[in-house]
Design a protein around this motif. Structure first.
Motif, PDB file in Angstrom:
ATOM      1  N   ASN A 124      48.446  30.401  47.027  1.00  0.00           N
ATOM      2  CA  ASN A 124      49.737  31.030  46.770  1.00  0.00           C
ATOM      3  C   ASN A 124      50.890  30.067  47.019  1.00  0.00           C
ATOM      4  O   ASN A 124      51.905  30.095  46.312  1.00  0.00           O
ATOM      5  CB  ASN A 124      49.892  32.282  47.639  1.00  0.00           C
ATOM      6  CG  ASN A 124      49.039  33.432  47.144  1.00  0.00           C
ATOM      7  OD1 ASN A 124      48.083  33.226  46.406  1.00  0.00           O
ATOM      8  ND2 ASN A 124      49.371  34.633  47.553  1.00  0.00           N
ATOM      9  N   LEU A 125      50.744  29.220  48.034  1.00  0.00           N
ATOM     10  CA  LEU A 125      51.767  28.205  48.274  1.00  0.00           C
ATOM     11  C   LEU A 125      51.890  27.301  47.052  1.00  0.00           C
ATOM     12  O   LEU A 125      53.008  26.971  46.616  1.00  0.00           O
ATOM     13  CB  LEU A 125      51.409  27.386  49.519  1.00  0.00           C
ATOM     14  CG  LEU A 125      52.311  26.184  49.825  1.00  0.00           C
ATOM     15  CD1 LEU A 125      53.762  26.613  50.018  1.00  0.00           C
ATOM     16  CD2 LEU A 125      51.810  25.437  51.058  1.00  0.00           C
ATOM     17  N   ALA A 162      48.638  19.050  44.870  1.00  0.00           N
ATOM     18  CA  ALA A 162      47.909  18.693  46.088  1.00  0.00           C
ATOM     19  C   ALA A 162      47.456  19.940  46.843  1.00  0.00           C
ATOM     20  O   ALA A 162      46.325  20.002  47.351  1.00  0.00           O
ATOM     21  CB  ALA A 162      48.793  17.824  46.980  1.00  0.00           C
ATOM     22  N   VAL A 163      48.319  20.945  46.910  1.00  0.00           N
ATOM     23  CA  VAL A 163      47.985  22.174  47.631  1.00  0.00           C
ATOM     24  C   VAL A 163      46.895  22.942  46.880  1.00  0.00           C
ATOM     25  O   VAL A 163      45.967  23.485  47.491  1.00  0.00           O
ATOM     26  CB  VAL A 163      49.248  23.032  47.832  1.00  0.00           C
ATOM     27  CG1 VAL A 163      48.893  24.403  48.393  1.00  0.00           C
ATOM     28  CG2 VAL A 163      50.218  22.328  48.779  1.00  0.00           C
ATOM     29  N   LEU A 205      55.305  26.597  44.904  1.00  0.00           N
ATOM     30  CA  LEU A 205      55.813  25.240  44.728  1.00  0.00           C
ATOM     31  C   LEU A 205      55.920  24.902  43.239  1.00  0.00           C
ATOM     32  O   LEU A 205      56.897  24.262  42.811  1.00  0.00           O
ATOM     33  CB  LEU A 205      54.891  24.243  45.438  1.00  0.00           C
ATOM     34  CG  LEU A 205      54.871  24.330  46.966  1.00  0.00           C
ATOM     35  CD1 LEU A 205      53.725  23.494  47.529  1.00  0.00           C
ATOM     36  CD2 LEU A 205      56.207  23.870  47.558  1.00  0.00           C
ATOM     37  N   GLU A 206      54.941  25.336  42.469  1.00  0.00           N
ATOM     38  CA  GLU A 206      54.983  25.123  41.020  1.00  0.00           C
ATOM     39  C   GLU A 206      56.194  25.823  40.414  1.00  0.00           C
ATOM     40  O   GLU A 206      56.917  25.245  39.579  1.00  0.00           O
ATOM     41  CB  GLU A 206      53.697  25.641  40.402  1.00  0.00           C
ATOM     42  CG  GLU A 206      53.624  25.520  38.893  1.00  0.00           C
ATOM     43  CD  GLU A 206      52.364  26.162  38.340  1.00  0.00           C
ATOM     44  OE1 GLU A 206      52.464  26.811  37.280  1.00  0.00           O
ATOM     45  OE2 GLU A 206      51.292  26.022  38.965  1.00  0.00           O
ATOM     46  N   ALA A 207      56.444  27.059  40.837  1.00  0.00           N
ATOM     47  CA  ALA A 207      57.592  27.802  40.310  1.00  0.00           C
ATOM     48  C   ALA A 207      58.908  27.133  40.668  1.00  0.00           C
ATOM     49  O   ALA A 207      59.898  27.253  39.927  1.00  0.00           O
ATOM     50  CB  ALA A 207      57.567  29.233  40.844  1.00  0.00           C
ATOM     51  N   ARG A 208      58.939  26.413  41.785  1.00  0.00           N
ATOM     52  CA  ARG A 208      60.162  25.702  42.184  1.00  0.00           C
ATOM     53  C   ARG A 208      60.232  24.305  41.588  1.00  0.00           C
ATOM     54  O   ARG A 208      61.173  23.559  41.863  1.00  0.00           O
ATOM     55  CB  ARG A 208      60.221  25.617  43.710  1.00  0.00           C
ATOM     56  CG  ARG A 208      60.411  26.969  44.394  1.00  0.00           C
ATOM     57  CD  ARG A 208      60.415  26.833  45.897  1.00  0.00           C
ATOM     58  NE  ARG A 208      61.511  25.983  46.365  1.00  0.00           N
ATOM     59  CZ  ARG A 208      61.558  25.401  47.556  1.00  0.00           C
ATOM     60  NH1 ARG A 208      60.545  25.561  48.404  1.00  0.00           N
ATOM     61  NH2 ARG A 208      62.578  24.664  47.912  1.00  0.00           N
ATOM     62  N   GLU A 264      61.577  31.885  50.942  1.00  0.00           N
ATOM     63  CA  GLU A 264      60.961  32.521  52.103  1.00  0.00           C
ATOM     64  C   GLU A 264      59.443  32.595  51.937  1.00  0.00           C
ATOM     65  O   GLU A 264      58.691  32.420  52.903  1.00  0.00           O
ATOM     66  CB  GLU A 264      61.525  33.918  52.338  1.00  0.00           C
ATOM     67  CG  GLU A 264      60.963  34.544  53.616  1.00  0.00           C
ATOM     68  CD  GLU A 264      61.612  35.850  54.014  1.00  0.00           C
ATOM     69  OE1 GLU A 264      61.132  36.459  54.997  1.00  0.00           O
ATOM     70  OE2 GLU A 264      62.590  36.262  53.358  1.00  0.00           O
ATOM     71  N   ALA A 265      58.982  32.842  50.717  1.00  0.00           N
ATOM     72  CA  ALA A 265      57.538  32.874  50.479  1.00  0.00           C
ATOM     73  C   ALA A 265      56.917  31.528  50.821  1.00  0.00           C
ATOM     74  O   ALA A 265      55.856  31.470  51.457  1.00  0.00           O
ATOM     75  CB  ALA A 265      57.262  33.233  49.022  1.00  0.00           C
TER      76      ALA A 265
END
Length: 585
Positions: free
Chosen positions: A290-291, A306-307, A295-298, A269-270
């Motif tokens: 934060n995105l 890239a983000v 994404l790194e955590a996933r 959700e984040a």
């Protein structure tokens, strides 16, 4: 014989001026402009007609003509507050702010008690960032109308922007005395109380604003922020969702909701929230940052990189963003070195003077021999940007440096008696202070990062805190300390020769030095730069360096200092003594 437009004579001209002004005041601009121009056909230097025609042109958006016409009127003697005020208004619309400011100041000098002039002057000073001057102008206006709640509110906004929070709070409370349920005032007072740490009062203000104006988005948004600061994450989520029901395109609400659900652990959700915030506000650097973390955590490392690069491009001076990019690149490097190398090259090309980018480019690509030290500003830049989240992140990866320092000293020292001069070298936020304080008659902390020292100061455990490079501090404090601790510090030095020399010199005879270094696979290698950007040191080379500077490794063992991407990080824990350890001087 030609008939004039109106019979000659001042009384007739005065009558036409009065009639034209009446049309102007009634909003009949075509009729007013025609009348003023008729007056000027007969008398081109009619100052009142020039001034008022300039006002009409301003009302019609022709600011250049307005400035010229009113300027002529002033030059012809129409030197009154109305002319200067109206010309300043047109100048401000043209963006000629310094000239507008001079006009408002002249108008204020001619009509010092006129509130409208002081208000315009204060608003422009605020816009120009001259906050103290703006506050003074608002106070003058309030001297004329002390019961004007809107003026108290405006003064509060300036004081809040200037960081004068106590005065801002007073102004907002005065505003509420005259407008008890004014939602914007309640919200601003709530944000000031939040900033001053009075969270319960802040929440009460925002709730009053919600009750007064249920559809007022800032009230729900700021209430959510207070609830989040209180750790009431689920209540914060509810507030942010109310905002989005009222204003689905509010990017800040999507971002704040993302922060709350990320803290709860709802990463999917984040990610959705941050993506929507980035879609609605493509230049929202914090949302991209934060995105990238989510994404790194996933495990979506290529997209995370890239983000993060986008966040750095949007806010190139945000050190924390560059550090987060470095972390993502390190993880990507472990999976795909070639892809990480290409991304590092692009990062360095975009930010060639960024110390973290320069250092990590060398660490991740391994090109050339490792530099003996990182760039001069690397460590300070890194930790100034890392200070706010330092303890949370370190403790989240099992960091145990303070405990290892205490264990090292306990191997050779009696029960702590608070009788020694102790130095916490590279103290950071002061995590070691609770372990070192029992040994200390005096406890000194030194760190290169002023931001980290601010956190250390809040612990109230140090007698002295100094912002300095160890290479500068240690030589100036020879023969000063009985004990020195350097937990997770020397890994930011490659060649240890100079810093070990300084640490040895700063120890008194029979003093002890406890420190950690990350272990190099080759024990004979003095140092190597690892992909994570820190240095590794070989045990045999380290012992030799200590010996060259009069230190003996009385105890040396291997321990896991932290988890590195879920894997142990083997460190050498060293307790070195200078001479034979004795009672302190």
């Amino acid at each position: 014989m030609t008939t004039p437009a109106y019979p000659e004579g001042p009384r007739t001209a005065a009558g036409l001026l009065a009639a034209t002004q009446a049309a102007h005041q009634a909003g009949r601009l075509d009729e007013a402009e025609s009348g003023y121009r008729r007056l000027l056909e007969t008398d081109p230097d009619h100052a009142d007609a020039l001034h008022l025609l300039g006002v009409v042109r301003h009302q019609r958006g022709d600011e250049g003509a307005a400035v010229a016409l009113i300027g002529r009127a002033i030059a012809l003697g129409n030197d009154n507050h109305k002319s200067h005020y109206n010309r300043a208004t047109a100048l401000q619309a043209l963006g000629r702010l310094d000239e507008a400011l001079a006009g408002y100041q002249r108008a204020a000098a001619l009509a010092p008690t006129l509130v409208a002039v002081r208000l315009a002057l204060a608003q422009l000073l605020h816009r120009l960032g001259r906050l103290d001057d703006a506050a003074a102008a608002y106070r003058v206006a309030l001297g004329q109308t002390p019961e004007d709640g809107a003026l108290h509110f405006a003064l509060g906004t300036v004081l809040q922007a200037a960081g004068r929070l106590e005065e801002a709070e007073e102004s907002y409370r005065c505003a509420l005395d005259h407008r008890q349920d004014h939602a914007p005032t309640l919200v601003n007072l709530g944000t000031v109380l939040h900033a001053r740490g009075r969270l319960d009062q802040a929440a009460a203000c925002h709730r009053r604003a919600v009750a007064a104006e249920p559809g007022f988005v800032p009230a729900h948004l700021n209430l959510g922020a207070v609830l989040q600061a209180q750790g009431r994450l689920f209540d914060a989520v509810k507030s942010y969702r109310r905002v989005l029901a009222l204003a689905p395109a509010e990017a800040t609400a999507h971002f704040n909701l993302g922060c709350a659900v990320q803290a709860v652990g709802w990463l999917d959700e984040a990610v959705r929230c941050y993506r929507e915030a980035c879609r609605l506000a493509p230049d929202y650097a914090e949302a991209h940052n934060n995105l990238g973390q989510c994404l790194e955590a996933r495990g979506l490392l290529a997209e995370a990189v890239a983000v993060h690069r986008r966040a750095c491009a949007l806010s190139p001076d945000r050190v924390a963003f560059h550090n987060n990019l470095a972390c993502a690149l390190y993880l990507l490097h472990r999976r795909d070195p070639a892809a990480a190398g290409a991304e590092v090259a692009a990062w360095l090309a975009a930010h060639p003077d960024q110390p973290i980018a320069r250092h990590m480019a060398r660490a991740l690509t391994g090109s050339g021999p490792p530099p003996p030290q990182p760039p001069a500003t690397y460590v300070r830049t890194l930790f100034d940007g890392f200070a706010a989240s330092f303890e949370r992140e370190l403790l989240g990866i099992g960091y145990c440096g303070p405990r290892l320092m205490a264990e090292a000293f306990a191997r050779i020292l009696p029960v702590p008696a608070a009788d020694r001069a102790v130095l916490d070298a590279g103290c950071g936020t002061g995590l070691c202070a609770p372990e070192l304080r029992p040994w200390a008659r005096t406890l000194t902390g030194v760190d290169v990062s002023p931001a980290m020292l601010e956190h250390a100061r809040r612990r109230a455990l140090y007698d002295t805190l100094v912002a300095a490079e160890l290479s500068d501090y240690l030589p100036a404090h020879a023969d000063t300390f009985d004990l020195i601790a350097a937990a997770d510090v020397l890994c930011y030095f490659g060649d240890l020769e100079s810093v070990i020399a300084g640490l040895s010199a700063a120890l008194r005879r029979d003093g002890a030095l406890a420190f950690t270094v990350e272990q190099a696979p080759d024990p004979d290698r003095p140092f190597a730069l690892a992909a994570h950007g820190r240095y590794l040191h070989g045990e045999t080379a380290l012992r030799a360096t200590l010996a060259r500077h009069g230190l003996t490794a009385a105890h040396l063992w291997v321990a896991n200092l932290r988890d590195e991407d879920g894997r142990p990080s083997p460190n050498l824990v060293v307790l070195a003594i200078r001479g034979r350890l004795a009672r302190p001087k």
